[in-house]
Design a protein around this motif. Structure first.
Motif, PDB file in Angstrom:
ATOM      1  N   SER A  12      33.669  38.504  40.617  1.00 36.54           N
ATOM      2  CA  SER A  12      34.106  39.804  41.113  1.00 36.54           C
ATOM      3  C   SER A  12      33.024  40.866  40.980  1.00 36.54           C
ATOM      4  N   GLN A  13      32.164  40.762  39.971  1.00 37.40           N
ATOM      5  CA  GLN A  13      31.117  41.771  39.781  1.00 37.40           C
ATOM      6  C   GLN A  13      29.809  41.080  39.462  1.00 37.40           C
ATOM      7  N   ASP A  14      28.731  41.706  39.837  1.00 36.43           N
ATOM      8  CA  ASP A  14      27.420  41.186  39.459  1.00 36.43           C
ATOM      9  C   ASP A  14      27.065  41.752  38.101  1.00 36.43           C
ATOM     10  N   LEU A  15      26.610  40.895  37.186  1.00 41.27           N
ATOM     11  CA  LEU A  15      26.246  41.329  35.840  1.00 41.27           C
ATOM     12  C   LEU A  15      24.727  41.336  35.708  1.00 41.27           C
ATOM     13  N   PHE A  16      24.245  42.323  34.951  1.00 40.28           N
ATOM     14  CA  PHE A  16      22.810  42.471  34.740  1.00 40.28           C
ATOM     15  C   PHE A  16      22.528  42.470  33.235  1.00 40.28           C
ATOM     16  N   PRO A  17      21.449  41.787  32.790  1.00 43.77           N
ATOM     17  CA  PRO A  17      21.157  41.733  31.348  1.00 43.77           C
ATOM     18  C   PRO A  17      20.557  43.057  30.856  1.00 43.77           C
ATOM     19  N   CYS A  18      20.887  43.405  29.637  1.00 48.94           N
ATOM     20  CA  CYS A  18      20.282  44.567  28.963  1.00 48.94           C
ATOM     21  C   CYS A  18      18.880  44.148  28.526  1.00 48.94           C
ATOM     22  N   GLU A  19      17.877  44.996  28.751  1.00 50.10           N
ATOM     23  CA  GLU A  19      16.500  44.664  28.396  1.00 50.10           C
ATOM     24  C   GLU A  19      16.287  44.633  26.879  1.00 50.10           C
ATOM     25  N   ILE A  20      17.132  45.308  26.144  1.00 53.29           N
ATOM     26  CA  ILE A  20      16.939  45.429  24.695  1.00 53.29           C
ATOM     27  C   ILE A  20      17.672  44.321  23.942  1.00 53.29           C
ATOM     28  N   PHE A  25      25.976  43.148  31.468  1.00 54.13           N
ATOM     29  CA  PHE A  25      26.947  44.193  31.793  1.00 54.13           C
ATOM     30  C   PHE A  25      26.950  44.429  33.302  1.00 54.13           C
ATOM     31  N   ALA A  26      28.023  45.050  33.755  1.00 52.73           N
ATOM     32  CA  ALA A  26      28.058  45.520  35.132  1.00 52.73           C
ATOM     33  C   ALA A  26      27.096  46.690  35.251  1.00 52.73           C
ATOM     34  N   ARG A  27      26.651  46.968  36.485  1.00 51.11           N
ATOM     35  CA  ARG A  27      25.614  47.980  36.672  1.00 51.11           C
ATOM     36  C   ARG A  27      26.042  49.342  36.117  1.00 51.11           C
ATOM     37  N   ASP A  28      27.240  49.799  36.391  1.00 48.56           N
ATOM     38  CA  ASP A  28      27.667  51.117  35.910  1.00 48.56           C
ATOM     39  C   ASP A  28      27.800  51.149  34.386  1.00 48.56           C
ATOM     40  N   LEU A  30      26.074  49.171  32.337  1.00 46.59           N
ATOM     41  CA  LEU A  30      24.711  49.045  31.806  1.00 46.59           C
ATOM     42  C   LEU A  30      24.020  50.409  31.740  1.00 46.59           C
ATOM     43  N   MET A  31      24.318  51.293  32.667  1.00 41.61           N
ATOM     44  CA  MET A  31      23.731  52.635  32.662  1.00 41.61           C
ATOM     45  C   MET A  31      24.171  53.410  31.410  1.00 41.61           C
ATOM     46  N   ARG A  32      25.419  53.231  30.994  1.00 40.50           N
ATOM     47  CA  ARG A  32      25.903  53.904  29.770  1.00 40.50           C
ATOM     48  C   ARG A  32      25.406  53.177  28.513  1.00 40.50           C
ATOM     49  N   HIS A  33      25.331  51.863  28.607  1.00 42.57           N
ATOM     50  CA  HIS A  33      24.955  51.051  27.435  1.00 42.57           C
ATOM     51  C   HIS A  33      23.476  51.207  27.060  1.00 42.57           C
TER      52      HIS A  33
END
Length: 193
Positions: A12-20, A25-28, A30-33
């Motif tokens: 349902s959603q594309d997930l992106f890894p946190c660089e740290i 997380f989902a893109r939105d 990840l922006m908060r995280h």
């Protein structure tokens, strides 16, 4: 299923890894995280001290650590002296074994080695390590004072001076042997030899 597997399975959603931290997380989200994760991982945590927490709110607020004793650091290794004593003991044991086999008189025992780390008591001439010597010398000094006081109160009876290196059992044994030797060398009255 974990959250990551659930999102992949549902698609349902594309997930992106946190660089740290590497979490996905989902893109939105990840922006908060991202800023929070940077803040958490850049901070160095203070080590937790359960002692400080236990003492918090009590009268004992600080505990001073005692410095390590210098005696432990200054201790020298005297392995060479121990090795020499060991070699001497082996050699004297070999001499005794050889004398027994050949029927010769036994050689004199080796002199006792004196440990240079030990402190000699001035009252009884025994030797102790540093910690034991401090306790013993105080005790022995009191005993010597009591003996002197007791001897001073009874002037009619004087204690015979004893050799401090011989115990009373060894001293009595030597006296018996001396008497026996004197008795065997003198002719007994009433008997002719």
């Amino acid at each position: 299923l974990s959250c990551f597997e659930f999102y992949i399975a549902t698609g349902s959603q594309d997930l992106f890894p946190c660089e740290i931290c590497g979490r996905h997380f989902a893109r939105d989200v990840l922006m908060r995280h991202g800023p929070i994760c940077k803040k958490v991982f850049n901070k160095k945590r203070k080590p937790f001290s359960s002692l400080k927490q236990r003492l918090q709110g009590t009268e004992i607020t600080t505990v001073k650590k005692q410095p390590p004793r210098k005696n432990q650091m200054e201790r020298k290794s005297n392995w060479r002296q121990h090795h020499e004593d060991f070699i001497n003991a082996i050699q004297s044991a070999k001499q005794v074994t050889k004398a027994i086999k050949e029927g010769q008189p036994l050689p004199p025992p080796p002199p006792p080695s004196v440990n240079p780390d030990y402190i000699q008591c001035p009252y009884c001439l025994r030797r102790f390590n540093e910690a034991a010597a401090q306790k013993h010398i105080k005790f022995c000094e009191e005993q010597a004072a009591r003996r002197a006081f007791a001897a001073g109160s009874k002037p009619t009876k004087q204690a015979p001076k004893k050799n401090p290196t011989l115990t009373s059992a060894v001293l009595s044994l030597l006296q018996k042997r001396a008497q026996e030797a004197a008795n065997t060398s003198e002719p007994r009255p009433g008997k002719e030899q």
